[in-house]
Structures are given as structure tokens and as C-alpha cells.
Design a protein around this motif. Sequence first.
Motif, PDB file in Angstrom:
ATOM      1  N   LEU A 219     -77.577  -0.354 -70.430  1.00 43.95           N
ATOM      2  CA  LEU A 219     -77.425  -1.803 -70.603  1.00 43.95           C
ATOM      3  C   LEU A 219     -78.120  -2.569 -69.475  1.00 43.95           C
ATOM      4  O   LEU A 219     -78.068  -2.173 -68.318  1.00 43.95           O
ATOM      5  N   GLY A 220     -78.701  -3.688 -69.820  1.00 41.67           N
ATOM      6  CA  GLY A 220     -79.443  -4.489 -68.844  1.00 41.67           C
ATOM      7  C   GLY A 220     -80.921  -4.223 -68.987  1.00 41.67           C
ATOM      8  O   GLY A 220     -81.323  -3.199 -69.540  1.00 41.67           O
ATOM      9  N   ASP A 221     -81.718  -5.146 -68.495  1.00 40.45           N
ATOM     10  CA  ASP A 221     -83.165  -5.040 -68.612  1.00 40.45           C
ATOM     11  C   ASP A 221     -83.788  -4.863 -67.230  1.00 40.45           C
ATOM     12  O   ASP A 221     -83.204  -5.274 -66.236  1.00 40.45           O
ATOM     13  N   LYS A 226     -81.675  -8.020 -65.250  1.00 35.40           N
ATOM     14  CA  LYS A 226     -80.919  -6.881 -64.713  1.00 35.40           C
ATOM     15  C   LYS A 226     -79.428  -7.159 -64.917  1.00 35.40           C
ATOM     16  O   LYS A 226     -78.964  -8.292 -64.719  1.00 35.40           O
ATOM     17  N   ILE A 285     -80.043  -1.405 -64.617  1.00 34.51           N
ATOM     18  CA  ILE A 285     -79.564  -0.891 -65.906  1.00 34.51           C
ATOM     19  C   ILE A 285     -78.329  -0.029 -65.648  1.00 34.51           C
ATOM     20  O   ILE A 285     -78.304   0.749 -64.694  1.00 34.51           O
ATOM     21  N   ALA A 348     -74.930  -8.122 -72.698  1.00 34.21           N
ATOM     22  CA  ALA A 348     -75.912  -7.056 -72.434  1.00 34.21           C
ATOM     23  C   ALA A 348     -75.820  -5.966 -73.491  1.00 34.21           C
ATOM     24  O   ALA A 348     -76.829  -5.393 -73.920  1.00 34.21           O
TER      25      ALA A 348
END
Lengths: 366, 366, 366, 366
Positions: A219-221, A226, A285, A348
Motif C-alpha cells: 500500500l502507498g505509492d 507515500k 509502501i 491507500a
Amino acid sequence: MAGNSFGNIFRITTWGESHGKALGVVVDGVPAGLELCEEDIQLFLDRRKPGQTGISTPRKEDDLVEILSGVFEGKTTGTSLSMMVKNTSQKSRDYSQIADCYRPGHADYTFDEKYGFRDYRGGGRSSGRETIGRVAGGAIASKILKEMGIDVFAYTTAIGPVKIDRENFDRNAILLNPTAMPDNVANEQALAFLQTARANYDSVGGVMECTVTGLPAGLGDPVFEKLDANLARAIMSIGAVKAVEIGDGVRVSESLGSENNDAFFADETGIHKATNHSGGTLGGISDGAPLVLRAYVKPTPSIFQTQHTVNRDGENTEIAIKGRHDPIIVPRAVVVMESMTALTVLDALLLNMTARLDRIVEFYGS
Amino acid sequence: MAGNSFGNIFRITTWGESHGKALGVVVDGVPAGLELCEEDIQLFLDRRKPGQTGISTPRKEDDLVEILSGVFEGKTTGTSLSMMVKNTSQKSRDYSQIADCYRPGHADYTFDEKYGFRDYRGGGRSSGRETIGRVAGGAIASKILKEMGIDVFAYTTAIGPVKIDRENFDRNAILLNPTAMPDNVANEQALAFLQTARANYDSVGGVMECTVTGLPAGLGDPVFEKLDANLARAIMSIGAVKAVEIGDGVRVSESLGSENNDAFFADETGIHKATNHSGGTLGGISDGAPLVLRAYVKPTPSIFQTQHTVNRDGENTEIAIKGRHDPIIVPRAVVVMESMTALTVLDALLLNMTARLDRIVEFYGS
Amino acid sequence: MAGNSFGNIFRITTWGESHGKALGVVVDGVPAGLELCEEDIQLFLDRRKPGQTGISTPRKEDDLVEILSGVFEGKTTGTSLSMMVKNTSQKSRDYSQIADCYRPGHADYTFDEKYGFRDYRGGGRSSGRETIGRVAGGAIASKILKEMGIDVFAYTTAIGPVKIDRENFDRNAILLNPTAMPDNVANEQALAFLQTARANYDSVGGVMECTVTGLPAGLGDPVFEKLDANLARAIMSIGAVKAVEIGDGVRVSESLGSENNDAFFADETGIHKATNHSGGTLGGISDGAPLVLRAYVKPTPSIFQTQHTVNRDGENTEIAIKGRHDPIIVPRAVVVMESMTALTVLDALLLNMTARLDRIVEFYGS
Amino acid sequence: MAGNSFGNIFRITTWGESHGKALGVVVDGVPAGLELCEEDIQLFLDRRKPGQTGISTPRKEDDLVEILSGVFEGKTTGTSLSMMVKNTSQKSRDYSQIADCYRPGHADYTFDEKYGFRDYRGGGRSSGRETIGRVAGGAIASKILKEMGIDVFAYTTAIGPVKIDRENFDRNAILLNPTAMPDNVANEQALAFLQTARANYDSVGGVMECTVTGLPAGLGDPVFEKLDANLARAIMSIGAVKAVEIGDGVRVSESLGSENNDAFFADETGIHKATNHSGGTLGGISDGAPLVLRAYVKPTPSIFQTQHTVNRDGENTEIAIKGRHDPIIVPRAVVVMESMTALTVLDALLLNMTARLDRIVEFYGS
């Protein structure tokens, strides 16, 4: 500008002033099919209510939530969900002191500079009551996360110099202790410390922590979205928070790489980290370990000592704040931190569904 | 999802991998009429270049920026401005170690979990080179802010246990010292500490700080778009940052209200605060005092000691990272913090133009 | 402001001027794992190239695309994908006519009013070459949609008074006919009409249509993010489009409810509509029938007749435009309409994945 | 997903179902200092009320608006402004017909496909009552625009085959005629036509137009945020609109360039266009001439004739809709078009304030 919304796919938009008619939130992007009733929300709101303990202001505010849209026959419909809490305890009283002077540590001066004037009744939009909408939205996010086996919980780890002992960690104590500490011993010490501060007409700061377990990795970019960056914003947006950290946080600045790196290992259940200095993210992430976040909260700015300040006419003056004010913000803010974390994590999770082509194809193929 | 953009009105969108063909940024929302040339950008990019000092990796990367659009006859046109830096120093070499194993403290594992595979060459998109786009965009934001009398500057305040002495603060030293410390004595001590760490095949963390002066009061919004919340996100989005604070930051948790509140006073030049514990914001809105932010940065995760880890097949293994790696991230990240701060502050400044009806009417009336 | 991005989850950000160094696009939110090479993009770009037929300007522009990031070993990585087309055919020539005068039907005047000046070379950012980035992004969106069985194709349905005959519809003819008409007879008539217009130093308008098949029901949101609303914006954002319609479009205003309603019926393959007056959406949400959209395009504003206008000094003057200009915009804009439709539909498809709780739980459970 | 918001700087977020407890809107980004009371909003809401004329359903809905936040001492505070209209006339009645069957031309089927079920009471979120929030928000936008000398007004131009005669244009007639036509003759003809349609158990479509005067040149952005593109989305997002056009709209496809181009001329008051075929935008940016937009609206889908359809179990069936339904949508939708236009134009106006550096510097300098 439009600054009262939070989130991308799952988004809350909050409204309301401390002493206006009501406060509320529109929760947009709630997936259809969630069983939801007002009691689900009320349990969260009750955790931020004042008047429950000696350390908290004796105001009585019922803060009863009403769901106005977005639920049909007990389930969310997928359309925008509106909730409202009517203000009941505000009374017409003398606001001339606040109306004329800039209270140190408050947003009175900055509101006047930004907007030209302000709703001075009880702090208006900059009141702690602004968080009602966040918590109502967070209650829904938390319920969805629970359906997916993800558990978000926050608690107090320090009040002034009194810190919890991790050896004593008792999750059940969080909701029972007026300090929201998961440690009964520290709770007692903190209450004593607060009594002294109050006797001195002073207020104190503290630390709160939030843990998230059950989160999948991924999860998160990697760049601006982030997971930890979005959490930092979410938590720093809570009034009075002045520092946010994840995992070892500030301590990493004095660590060595050989200490700070979390080794990976594999067992029959998958890949894990031997330690969790990172606090559950790598490269922004989620890494499958628990998320661990901490927020440092300033002392209540409303104190009963006389302070130097300036009035609206730009003249030097003094103020001694009256009224009902908690000597500490943290215990009632814990559920706000939990809510903002749940909102961020859920968003997210929803955004991450589009990360891989094969999973998208499978989703629509099935 | 689309996670490579930052900002609302003034927005950067970055792209590029460490060892791909090039890296770059599209800067959208640049006001028309700014005089701008590549040299303006290059000065910022050169501050994040490696190979300048003993503590930094001896790689030579020229990182020459090219402006591809959005500037006509030396001035910005108001349309999207594209900049590119070609990768020149990457060579085809043996990446099998990184390709197969998850380096502790890096994003290798989380990328694989999120995307199913990753560009393993030099870290791909999670490399420090990702910040080239941020810095190029930040250079433009800083130039605009300078035109308005707003000064943004960042520097190192600690490397491992070595801290600057505020008494020695010398702004000119920032750009001259390899540590980016504004204190020549601390700089020497820090360099010695870094030599030891390197000799031990280890790495160290540190602290960086950013100050903004000249900011008008009134920037930022009261709820989710608080200036400090957006700064927290901006700075936490920089790889390796694990904590962010504003003003007194973590120390507020042990302060008393009577210590933490900043008294207001008025003199012939206007309204001021006697102290700046708040770090320049009240209620999420700039208060006219300097903004002061701090970021705590973890040690470089690439260390030359043998570490336990797992390979892509989920088997336990060991890794001893080779190659060229700085023993500390902070000095080269200082300009990234400065850039992210400038981007955030400028966006808040532009958004704030619509806060008051009378000013809008006046704007269009003139 | 930042106005060069389109899309939420799958988002393009375009840049470049007609006669600048290059034009390009950053495509953000591309799911990881799509096989992609430059040839995939080039096929789309070639459809908007001039110089292919008698009706199109004889300029030769190769418009070769280069992928600069986001693809590794032939597959998209999930990170931002940058593409660039270098400008090769622009030459230093005499722009004084355009620089000084406001061409009727062009954006010269409005750019000057907005930005204070403009890049006048070939129209700068308001040139048709701006669409290169859209088409490059659309090529990727189309490829993803194809993987899911969704087919997006656009074509010309009218040039001036010449309309296609639906009885003659031949999809293969679209790419072969210089008019992009799916009807060889109409194509010939339209070419003759264009020759006459050109001989008269005049230009003509036309109509283009886009059909999408294979779309599941359920895409789009009920209020502001209606699928048809987002398509309307997408298509109206193409320069020279002055009207957009879906399904029966303008004709609905003279229909009766009993004619316009599409009856539902069920057979062994599911639920269908007996007709498709709605053009594939009901209440803003895709209904499983083909999407059918139409765009009405104005005549090329650059004509060789003398026109009255005003110069930058606000003086009345005349202009007779020189240079190379197509007498019609439509045939080259067809691929732009197809691209914008693909981008919009893909974004709706990705956003729709979060509509139902049970599907989210299943997604993460599997 | 979060699809109930519209706008960037000035943003509305709407909520509520046809037969739920209430409907409402949060208006975020309202500049501080606007004098505003409930009467300002009520005047707009009353224009979309049913029960006023013979052609409209005889339901009585008071739709009284309540302002819950964001206004203090009669002026907007700059914080989020919440408004609510309680549902009073809905009664518990028999919804089994709608609950089980998919009404042709309605969103019943697509809601079920998207969300798995739906609030079937009166159409739920897809009801025309959804527009209450839009109109309440639009009333505020219109009031702000009026303060700046910008006038937005919409009206009916056709009902079925009956079209207004531009020679008879009487703006005052708009609010007086039940058809909202600015032509008393056409109004009478249209009413007669509607009586016939109603007698036949049928419904009819129509056309509405919106004009904006007083707009400065320079609003809108050149690429995706074109003013006309955003207006197209705004207006196509109104339920039942199937086509949107600007200026000459669909007719441009049969125009010649020499006819369609608007010549510029200058006089002592500045630069003007001799004609307004473009409808007030060039290159997506306002050109100083009046904006002229048109929307084509389908016939009311609820008709009293028997129609073929399918029930929720996927079985073929028939439906003959009962209840109270207008035979035409247009007259009550006119104020919705006006509202959506006002919202879009105001947002463009606010965004445009950051287009030029010199104006930004001047703004903060003063």
C-alpha cells in the motif's frame, strides 16, 4: 480555497463551528454494502467527548450523531453519506474577551489576517470540535478496515514527563483510563501530574501513538503518495500536533545503518522482518509489518495565567483566559489520530487495487 | 494510481528511473512572465550532485538540465514547463545481486509486492535520483518566492551525534561545507565521524532543518490544508525521512502551556510574537514569524556489511552490498527539503489569493 | 493554474509547444505489467500526422515517439511513464504576421489577455500539435482496454454537408480513407467538397463519432462524475469542438418519452436494451450497450481570405494568413477523440473497482 | 469513489436521496466577507420547485433551506458552508413496482449493476431532487459573480417542436412563464403542446440555454481545463441532458471558415468581436464576448404508457408507471443549468488569479 476535504477515493468533507448550529461531515466514496448504523459512529464520537473524567472539562456535550443520507435498509448505498451533530450546549455568553484579543497559541490572529474577521465563538472553525467530522468519518473507515482484518488503534504514550512502560502494555486499558494510556501505573502518575499543572493554572503536552496491524504489503505509492507521507499530513493536520514520526522516528538520526536496517527472513508463512525500525513502510509502501506512528502534541494553549498579547486594534494588552479548558489535549485527540490513520490507510488500500494489470483483468473477468 | 504529482495550483509531475534514459519533471501552473533559464535550475541540481566531497560517492554525474517547453524568449509562458536530465553515467553492469535479493532498508521487497516485479537497476524509481524532478521544480518555486521577498533555505543540523552550535550559525557555510552544516566546527567533527563509520562499513543518520523568512501571515487553510500538514507530507515524502517537526516539535510534549505559548506584542511595524515556539504557524496558518521545520533522516540503507535477507524465491540468504554509496544521506537531501518546502509554500501563497471577497473584487476591478 | 493534466487514477500530463524543442506527456497510473513498446504508440501518432493525403497540409513531420521511463524489459513498471516527440520540421521563419495580429478564430487574443504575451510560433501551446501527448497517452489506454475486451474506435461521419450512409458502414475503411470516413462513397464526395473549399481559400467543419463496445455496465458515478459528463469534458477539451452529444443527442429534444426510452429485455445471455437511444449510459452510468458519442468540429480558422482583425497595439487591421493549413480539422482529430474517450473510459473502469464492499474484500482476500 | 464534489477552488459536495431525511450541500472555498442569508438561497431553490404550474407535478415540496455553518453575523467566514433541506413531503408508500422492475430510461438497472442494490424510494440518489445541492451552491456562486458585474441567466429555448422567437426575447418573462421561456407566444404554444403530450400519457424533450455577460477575457486554461470543456462537463452532469453546445454548436459542422470566424475590431472601449459564433471562448479561454451555451434534454422517462422491461430476477415483464411526474424536465432544470454555469465560471475566475507573475506580486505587495 476548498480545504475541508481529505482523501481521494474515500473522502471526507467536514463543516461546522464550535458554537454554530451543528457540525458534520459528508463521507464520499463509501463502498456499497457496509452494514452501518448510528451506534457505530456514536461509539467513536463518545471517545472524544469531554466531561468524562476529572482531567477533562466538565462541559456536558452529548454530540449525538444523525445519519442523513447514504444508508438504506441498514446498508451503505455507495452514494454520499451525510452525518450531523447538533450543537446543544453552547449558550449565548460573553465572548468580548476572545472577540477583541488574540489568545496566544490560538488561531485568532491568523484567522483575522487570512479572512479579515472570524467567528470568535468558542474558536469557531479552529475549535477542537472541528474534529467531530473527522471522527465520524474515521468510524466508518475503521469499520471497513475491520471487515478486512485490519486493526487501527491509538493511545497515549506520554503526558508531560510521564511515559508508559511498554512492559505494562494493556490494550484494554486504553478505553478505560482517562488518560487513554495502555498502562495503569503511568495513568495514575499522569493524573497526578495533571492535577499539579491544573493547580498551577498551567497545561501540559504529551505523545500519542497509533498502531495498525493486519495491513497487506504494497500500500502507498513510491513518490509523493507515500503511505507515511500521507499519514504525516493526516496527523499533522490535527490541531496542536507539532511533530510526527514513523517507526524509530527521530531516533534514526543517531542510529547506524547496521542498527536501523530491518533484516528479512522467510518462514513457512511468508516473508517477514526480524525487527520493525522502519515502522511498517519501506520506500513509502507498506511492508507487511505493523504501522507504528507517533504524534507530539503541544500543551493546551488556553491557560488561566495572565499572558501578554495584542488586541484587534493592534494595541498591547493582557489576557487571562476564563472558561472550561482541559489541561491536556492528548487523551481526547487519541481517537482523532486513530480516525485520521484509518481514513488514510483505507484510501491507500482502495487506490492500490489498480496497481497491477493482471489483477484488474481478473477483477473484471470474474 | 497517479502518485507522481505534487501541488494544487503550482504542481510538479516527476518521472524517471535511476538507470533509465532520463529523469524529468513537468511543472504546471508556473505564472507567466518569470525570467527563467537553465542556469537557474542547474544551480539547484548541482547541490544534490554526488562526487563533490570525500563523504560522497565518487560517481560523476553531470545531471545537466534541459528546458523543453514553457519558456519563450527567456520568460515563462504560463503553460506547462518540461525539464529533462539525461542519464549518462549508468553502465550496463551486473545487477543480479539486487535483482534477486531484497536489500534490507530498501524498497525492493515492497515494490515486488505492489507491482509484481521492479526495475532493479540502481533502485529504479525508488532511487535518490528520483529527487531530480523535485529539485528542478523547487528551483522555479524558489525563484518566484525570491521575487516576493520570501527566502527558503535548508541545512544540516546534525550528523549522528554531532550537532551544530546555533551560536556559530553561518549561513554562507551551508553551500561551502560538504556536510551542508552552517557551522564550520561541527562540519569538521561530522566529517571525522563519517570517516569512522565508513571505515566500519557502516552508515549514519542525521537531521536537516529548513527556515522560511518573509512569509506573510495568513497562508494555509484551517483544517486539512494546514500549512504545516502539507509541509509534513512534502518532507516525509522525501525518501529516508522518518520524522518531521515544526517549531519546538517533539519538545512540546514536555513543555508547559505557559512556556510554549508565544506572546504577541505590537510595535510601530505591526504585530509580532515575542518567541517562536510554534515555528511560524498557528492553527495551520502562517503567523508572520519564520517557518522552522526539521526532518530526521535514517542512515543510508546500503551498507557493506553482510546482512540477512530473503531472495525473490522466498529463500533465506545473505547479502553484502557492493558499489558506490554515500555513508550519509542528509547533505545531498538538504536541497530536496528546501525544494519541497518552496513548492508547498508557493502553492499555499497562490491558493490564498482567493480567501477574501474584497481582494478578489479589487483584483478584477483593477 | 495546473491545467495540463487529465484523469484521476490513470492521468496524463502533457507539455510542449508547436515549434518548441519537443512535445510530450507523462502518463501516471499505468498498471504494472502491460507489454508496451514504442511501436504501440507510434501507430496512434501516425494517424494524426499531416502530409498523408491531398487534403492535408504537405508538411512532413515524423513525430517519432521515444519512451523515456516507466517501461522495463518490455513491460510497464507501474511508475510514471514519460514519452517525448522531438520537433524536427519547425524552421526559423517569419512569424511577424502572427506575432503582431490576432488571427480570427484562434487563441492569440485570449492568450495575450490571460498571460500578457504568448509564444506565437505556430500557435505555441494552442496548436493542434498539443494533442500529441493526448494521443500517446490514449494509445496506452486503448491497449489496456483491448486486453479487457473493450474496443474504442472513432471515425468521421460528416464533412460539411456530406454525411456517411450508415448502410455502407465499413470499419476497415476508417484507417484507409483520408477523410477517416467508414464509407467509401461519402469519402469520395467529401474529398470533392474539400477541393472546392480549398479552391475558394476557405475551410469546412465536420462531425466525428466514437463508439465503445464491450464495456461492462456500472461505470461512472451518479452525480458529477457521470461517465457521459466526463466524456463531454474530455471531447470538448479538443480544440475546435463546439458541441458534444451522446446517443440520440440533440434529437432527444424533439422526441417523445415513448420513443426515447429504451425498453429492457432479458435472454439467456443477460439483460439488454432493445434500442440504444441513450447511447450507452443511464443516469450517468454505463448500461452495457455500446457508448456512442459525437463531436461537432468547426472549420479550420486559418483561411487564406483577407479578414478584419486587430493588432497587439489595439489598432484595426487586416490579415491574410499564409502557410500550410488543412482545410478541415476532423480527419486528423478522429484519433484524438478516440484517445480522449479511451482515457476517460479506462479511468472510470479503474475508479469503479471500489464501488462495492464485497468485491473489495474479495480482491484482498484472494 | 468520491464523485459528489464539483469544482477546484470553489467546490460543492452534495448529498441526499429523494426520499431520505434531507438533502444538502457543503460549499467549500467561499471567499470570506460575502453577505449571505437563507433568502438568497431560497430564491434559487424556489425556481426548481414543482407544483407551481399546470405542467408540473402537483406535489407540494417546500424545500426550505437552512444554513448550518460558514456564516457569522450575516457574512461568509471563508470556512466550509453547509446547507440542508429537509424532506417533508415523502410518505411511506408502496414502492414495490420500482423496487422490483427496471424503469426504462431510468438509472435503476445501472445502480443495481454498480452497487448491487439501490435505494429505490423515488429514485434515491438519481432523483431530480439531487439538484437541490447544486442549486443552493449555485445561488452563492451567482451572488459572488453579481458582485463582480457578471450576470448568468438561463431559460428554455424549445419544448418539443416549439421554439422561441429571438425577436420576442423578453428576459423578464423567464421567471414568470411556467415554461421558463423568454417569449410569451412560444410559452403559450408550448403549454398547449404539453397538454397534448400529457393527454397521450407521454412526455417531451426540450432545449435550454444559458448566457453569461460581463465576463473578462482570459478565463479558462488552454488544454484540459478549457472553460468550455468544464462547462460541458458541468452541464452534461445534469440528469437527462444528452447534448451540450457552445456558440454556434452543432451548426459549425456545416459552416465555412469564412462564415464561422469572428472578426476582431477595436474601438475606444477596447477590442471586440464583430460576431459571436464562438459563443464567448477562443482556444478554451473566455474572449470577452457573452458565453452562450445550450443543453438538449430528453423527455421525462417516467411515462404512464405500458413499457416492456425486466425485473430484478432477470425476467421479462411490463411496467406502467404511476405517480406524479412532470411531462417535461426542462423548465425546472433551467435553474440547475444556471447554477452549474455559475459554479464553473466562478471557479475559473478564482483559478485565473494566479496566471501572471506581475499580478501575483502586485497582489501581495499591496
